[in-house]
Design an enzyme around this catalytic site. Structure first.
Site, PDB file in Angstrom:
ATOM      1  NE  ARG A 233      -3.624  -2.240   2.685  1.00 34.06           N
ATOM      2  CZ  ARG A 233      -3.361  -3.423   3.227  1.00 34.06           C
ATOM      3  NH1 ARG A 233      -2.146  -3.666   3.735  1.00 34.06           N
ATOM      4  NH2 ARG A 233      -4.283  -4.365   3.281  1.00 34.06           N
TER       5      ARG A 233
ATOM      6  CE  LYS B  26      -7.867  15.051  15.708  1.00 34.26           C
ATOM      7  NZ  LYS B  26      -7.985  14.015  16.764  1.00 34.26           N
TER       8      LYS B  26
ATOM      9  CG  HIS C  41      -5.522   1.023  -4.162  1.00 32.18           C
ATOM     10  ND1 HIS C  41      -4.791   0.911  -2.996  1.00 32.18           N
ATOM     11  CD2 HIS C  41      -6.469   0.055  -4.100  1.00 32.18           C
ATOM     12  CE1 HIS C  41      -5.282  -0.073  -2.251  1.00 32.18           C
ATOM     13  NE2 HIS C  41      -6.300  -0.614  -2.887  1.00 32.18           N
TER      14      HIS C  41
ATOM     15  NE  ARG D  41      -3.518  -3.706  -1.197  1.00 31.67           N
ATOM     16  CZ  ARG D  41      -2.801  -4.515  -0.440  1.00 31.67           C
ATOM     17  NH1 ARG D  41      -1.491  -4.623  -0.628  1.00 31.67           N
ATOM     18  NH2 ARG D  41      -3.366  -5.231   0.518  1.00 31.67           N
TER      19      ARG D  41
ATOM     20  CD1 TRP E 125      -6.085  -7.723   1.209  1.00 32.72           C
ATOM     21  CD2 TRP E 125      -5.966  -9.474  -0.162  1.00 32.72           C
ATOM     22  NE1 TRP E 125      -5.812  -7.251  -0.050  1.00 32.72           N
ATOM     23  CE2 TRP E 125      -5.732  -8.299  -0.915  1.00 32.72           C
ATOM     24  CE3 TRP E 125      -5.943 -10.700  -0.806  1.00 32.72           C
ATOM     25  CZ2 TRP E 125      -5.480  -8.330  -2.273  1.00 32.72           C
ATOM     26  CZ3 TRP E 125      -5.695 -10.729  -2.169  1.00 32.72           C
ATOM     27  CH2 TRP E 125      -5.473  -9.557  -2.894  1.00 32.72           C
TER      28      TRP E 125
ATOM     29  CE1 TYR F  81      -6.559  -3.969  -3.794  1.00 30.63           C
ATOM     30  CE2 TYR F  81      -8.346  -4.828  -2.468  1.00 30.63           C
ATOM     31  CZ  TYR F  81      -7.475  -3.807  -2.775  1.00 30.63           C
ATOM     32  OH  TYR F  81      -7.526  -2.626  -2.081  1.00 30.63           O
TER      33      TYR F  81
END
Length: 419
Positions: A213, A244, A350, A353, A376, A385
């Site tokens: 990833r 924040k 992505h 992947r 996974w 995938y």
């Protein structure tokens, strides 16, 4: 049993009218934590209305599904409480970001005024229809549905409501969108162009060959790589978080965005551990990947010498010219530049992947091994995938042909007698 007036005995329900003409009902639902009777109060303009409410409470009591006494939550107050006090401390940052968007952009404006105990599946279904009528995609509506279901599931678990209406309501129907991995020919072209890049070309080798990833690649340290054992094991992921506010409510800074607050905190590029068991995994590196990384290490050592005192040694495998971490946005931009340079059709980062996962399918790697390599935890991820690319289809066709025809010819030939 309902007592029409006076004092209730033996836990029986009571219905009565006050001096102003309003009707009231009281039902004993059980015992509170402090040992006192849990008596619920309902009211209405007429006796039949109150009687109906009393019967509903009695049915809950008899079914053993009595909601917990306490705060009378609206959906808005519960969602905010659930997000800030239950979800955020226990879930991954990106998961919480998705929940926050769903709650504040969609659920509170659309359903937030409903009392939690009065929310019905029909309210939820009409809300989904309105969302999509206003332009929200089915995917967005479905994500909102999952968020609502998670929040209400926790409310059921804690006894604030007796059923999860999001599970009863029909979820928005998703359109089937086929994700196309980068083809084998295009993958080889991308690797060829990446190999010729002067900086960080090995980053794309890792993506296309191993399927890490983006956050895992950008958070990769040299200490995660063992060149003697020829293994790679990422331990952290790098992600960009929203700043924040750090100012106090009694003395607000007046800035709308947390990023503009003088006391801002928690934002920018942040390293986070790979918490899930499935995410903490080890790869055995293919020889070409190992060679790419060794060459990349030599190039980075030369850059460190050139930068001298400016180099910040964070140990990142892929870093900027002064050793600083690479941001996800710049990394994605460089991926699209690589596609253009290689003359390969546009694809998401992505999708690399998906390409790596499909390569394992082409090679016939077992599904259990693929799940371990890709990190996974469920079989549904493998189904999402891995794709039946032409290489797989032709391979299966050749196997079928060999089984049904070649084997038959061999059998016939073996039975023939030589004259």
């Amino acid at each position: 049993m309902v007592n029409k007036g006076g004092r209730a005995s033996n836990g029986e329900s009571t219905i009565y009218q006050d001096a102003d003409g309003a009707w009231h009902g009281r039902v004993t639902m059980g015992i509170r934590d402090d040992g006192r009777p849990d008596r619920r109060h309902v009211r209405g303009k007429t006796r039949p209305v109150v009687a109906k409410k009393v019967r509903e409470l009695e049915k809950e009591r008899e079914a053993g599904s009595t909601r917990k006494p306490g705060q009378d939550w609206t959906l808005e107050t519960w969602l905010v409480h659930w997000l800030d006090n239950i979800a955020e401390p226990n879930l991954r940052y990106k998961t919480v970001v998705g929940y926050r968007t769903d709650i504040h952009k969609h659920l509170i404006p659309g359903l937030g005024g409903h009392r939690l105990i009065r929310l019905e599946p029909e309210h939820v279904e009409r809300f989904y229809a309105k969302m999509q009528a206003k332009g929200a995609s089915p995917g967005t509506a479905h994500h909102v549905h999952r968020t609502l279901s998670s929040a209400l599931g926790e409310a059921v678990r804690r006894g604030h409501v007796t059923k999860n209406v999001a599970k009863v309501a029909r979820a928005p129907r998703l359109k089937d969108t086929e994700i196309e991995p980068v083809s084998l020919v295009d993958t080889r072209r991308l690797l060829e162009v990446a190999n010729a890049q002067p900086r960080n070309g090995a980053r794309w080798v890792i993506a296309l060959a191993l399927g890490l990833r983006q956050g895992e690649v950008l958070g990769l340290r040299w200490s995660d790589i063992d060149f003697e054992k020829n293994t790679l094991a990422p331990r952290e992921k790098l992600q960009r978080r929203t700043w924040k506010h750090g100012c106090q409510p009694a003395n607000p800074c007046g800035k709308k965005r947390g990023a503009d607050c003088p006391e801002r905190h928690g934002g920018g590029l942040v390293l986070d551990s790979l918490k899930s068991k499935a995410g903490r995994r080890v790869w055995a590196m293919p020889v070409p990947v190992r060679e790419h990384l060794l060459r990349h290490q030599e190039a980075q050592t030369a850059e460190r010498r050139t930068a001298e005192g400016l180099w910040v040694d964070n140990g990142f495998v892929f870093a900027g010219l002064a050793g600083q971490p690479l941001g996800p946005r710049a990394d994605s931009r460089r991926w699209h530049e690589l596609l253009a340079e290689a003359g390969v059709p546009e694809a998401r980062l992505h999708d690399a992947r998906h390409t790596a996962a499909t390569s394992l399918l082409v090679l016939g790697v077992s599904q259990r091994a693929v799940m371990g390599l890709m990190g996974w935890s469920s079989i549904t991820m493998a189904e999402r995938y891995q794709h039946l690319v032409p290489e797989v289809l032709h391979g299966v066709a050749n196997q079928v042909g060999g089984l049904l025809w070649v084997a038959e010819e061999i059998e016939i030939d073996s039975s023939m007698k030589i004259e």
